[in-house]
Design a protein around this motif. Structure first.
Motif, PDB file in Angstrom:
ATOM      1  N   LEU A 188     -87.068 -81.074  38.790  1.00 53.55           N
ATOM      2  CA  LEU A 188     -86.416 -79.778  38.820  1.00 53.55           C
ATOM      3  C   LEU A 188     -84.913 -79.986  39.005  1.00 53.55           C
ATOM      4  O   LEU A 188     -84.497 -80.865  39.770  1.00 53.55           O
ATOM      5  N   PHE A 189     -84.103 -79.176  38.318  1.00 48.63           N
ATOM      6  CA  PHE A 189     -82.681 -79.183  38.610  1.00 48.63           C
ATOM      7  C   PHE A 189     -82.462 -78.659  40.024  1.00 48.63           C
ATOM      8  O   PHE A 189     -83.076 -77.663  40.445  1.00 48.63           O
ATOM      9  N   ALA A 190     -81.581 -79.325  40.760  1.00 46.61           N
ATOM     10  CA  ALA A 190     -81.252 -78.923  42.128  1.00 46.61           C
ATOM     11  C   ALA A 190     -79.740 -78.761  42.247  1.00 46.61           C
ATOM     12  O   ALA A 190     -79.057 -79.618  42.821  1.00 46.61           O
ATOM     13  N   PRO A 191     -79.186 -77.649  41.707  1.00 46.84           N
ATOM     14  CA  PRO A 191     -77.754 -77.405  41.895  1.00 46.84           C
ATOM     15  C   PRO A 191     -77.441 -77.203  43.378  1.00 46.84           C
ATOM     16  O   PRO A 191     -78.213 -76.563  44.103  1.00 46.84           O
ATOM     17  N   GLN A 251     -65.298 -83.203  42.993  1.00 48.78           N
ATOM     18  CA  GLN A 251     -65.947 -83.783  41.818  1.00 48.78           C
ATOM     19  C   GLN A 251     -67.337 -83.182  41.654  1.00 48.78           C
ATOM     20  O   GLN A 251     -67.995 -82.839  42.630  1.00 48.78           O
ATOM     21  N   MET A 252     -67.765 -83.050  40.396  1.00 48.63           N
ATOM     22  CA  MET A 252     -69.133 -82.656  40.075  1.00 48.63           C
ATOM     23  C   MET A 252     -69.944 -83.912  39.758  1.00 48.63           C
ATOM     24  O   MET A 252     -69.470 -84.796  39.029  1.00 48.63           O
ATOM     25  N   TYR A 258     -78.264 -89.342  38.801  1.00 44.82           N
ATOM     26  CA  TYR A 258     -78.463 -88.622  40.061  1.00 44.82           C
ATOM     27  C   TYR A 258     -79.842 -87.974  40.177  1.00 44.82           C
ATOM     28  O   TYR A 258     -80.042 -87.063  40.973  1.00 44.82           O
ATOM     29  N   ARG A 259     -80.786 -88.467  39.384  1.00 42.60           N
ATOM     30  CA  ARG A 259     -82.192 -88.098  39.607  1.00 42.60           C
ATOM     31  C   ARG A 259     -82.671 -88.797  40.883  1.00 42.60           C
ATOM     32  O   ARG A 259     -82.429 -89.988  41.083  1.00 42.60           O
ATOM     33  N   ASN A 270     -80.136 -83.832  40.554  1.00 39.26           N
ATOM     34  CA  ASN A 270     -79.044 -83.249  41.327  1.00 39.26           C
ATOM     35  C   ASN A 270     -77.901 -82.810  40.412  1.00 39.26           C
ATOM     36  O   ASN A 270     -77.521 -83.514  39.470  1.00 39.26           O
ATOM     37  N   VAL A 271     -77.378 -81.624  40.698  1.00 39.70           N
ATOM     38  CA  VAL A 271     -76.175 -81.076  40.061  1.00 39.70           C
ATOM     39  C   VAL A 271     -75.310 -80.621  41.227  1.00 39.70           C
ATOM     40  O   VAL A 271     -75.455 -79.518  41.734  1.00 39.70           O
TER      41      VAL A 271
END
Length: 326
Positions: A188-191, A251-252, A258-259, A270-271
């Motif tokens: 899952l994306f985790a912003p 920074q982004m 970054y999984r 991770n986002v």
């Protein structure tokens, strides 16, 4: 998991969509917009990231799919202009799906004649492509497009476009955990956001996380309708009891590097925006259960990489060390 896969189990309820918007300008400063197939209104090319994708890769893919064009100088906009998040970026699709857009913007240049070679794919997402002057824009699809074009309008000395009203953001809950109950351990994306906090001796605050047993910085995942900065402030206070007067985005971090796989098997992409906190106040009070231990570390005293909670935190600390005076 992709947005379409999540919809099958989540329904129409708001999802947080990690997305990229692409701002292309020609030699006269006009911006390239597409007329969308879903609502017939105009917006910048762009869309949701694919699992494991970084923002620039996503920008190139979306641009090619929606226009058939390749932009050699396409690059992510610097922070903070490059960031998009917050309650105003709610969008209701004609089919009833609700999302909160979070992510980044990319920009580049192409000659006006490039449009003669445009070939959108056959998905129906793009009905028309056209260059527009920044002071003669057509009806826009949503606030994400208005905000993005306001970045360009500000640089051109033009006033901002007003944003459309949106419904109140949902109360803070546990969005990622609620999704997990439906999708299991799949990616899952985790912003979210992380925060660098230093003391008077310029030592960095690290927390030993209860879920991993590893050292990390204050931070976590954002909730629907939260901005990256609001997430950073909330997580900082929840995990440490501290507040920051200002937060500077540094920074982004996003992409396959970054999984992260938790000890219990859950996988996140991770986002994450890294912030530097300034003007710290409050008493350091570690969060029960989530934080096992706190420590202040000088640049030459940091834990080894294997003691840190994954590559995201390793790279967060490298950014901090790189900003230290010799």
């Amino acid at each position: 998991m992709s947005i379409l896969e999540l919809r099958k189990v989540w329904g129409n309820r708001p999802l947080v969509a990690a997305a990229i918007g692409v701002l292309l300008q020609d030699e006269t400063g006009r911006v390239l917009l597409q007329r969308r197939g879903d609502d017939g209104l105009w917006g910048e090319p762009g869309g949701a990231l694919e699992p494991g994708e970084d923002f620039l890769t996503g920008a190139r893919r979306e641009l090619l799919e929606e226009t058939g064009l390749v932009c050699p100088d396409l690059a992510l906009l610097p922070l903070p202009d490059g960031l998009q998040s917050g309650p105003e970026l709610f969008h209701l699709y004609p089919n009833g799906h609700e999302i909160y857009i979070v992510g980044m913007r990319a920009s580049g240049t192409l000659p006006a004649s490039a449009l003669e070679h445009a070939q959108p794919d056959d998905s129906g997402e793009t009905l028309e492509l056209r260059w527009f002057a920044l002071d003669e824009l057509p009806p826009l699809s949503n606030n994400a497009n208005r905000q993005s074009l306001n970045v360009l309008r500000s640089r051109a000395g033009l006033p901002p476009l007003p944003l459309e009203p949106v419904p109140p953001a949902p109360p803070v809950g546990n969005y990622l955990m609620d999704l997990r109950k439906l999708v299991g351990p799949r990616p899952l994306f985790a912003p979210g956001a992380n925060v660098l906090v230093t003391d008077e001796q310029n030592r960095l605050l690290l927390l030993r996380h209860g879920g991993t047993g590893k050292w990390t910085v204050p931070g976590g995942s954002l909730e629907p309708g939260e901005s990256f900065e609001d997430c950073a402030r909330r997580e900082l206070f929840e995990e440490t009891g501290l507040r920051a007067e200002t937060l500077e985005p540094l920074q982004m971090f996003a992409g396959p590097r970054y999984r992260f796989t938790y000890p219990h098997g859950d996988v996140v992409d991770n986002v994450s925006v890294l912030y530097r906190a300034q003007g710290i106040s409050g008493e350091l009070t570690p969060q029960d259960g989530e934080v096992l231990e706190v420590g202040w570390f000088g640049a030459d005293e940091l834990p080894d990489d294997e003691e840190l909670s994954g590559r995201l935190i390793q790279d967060n600390l490298r950014v901090w060390k790189g900003g230290q005076s010799p």
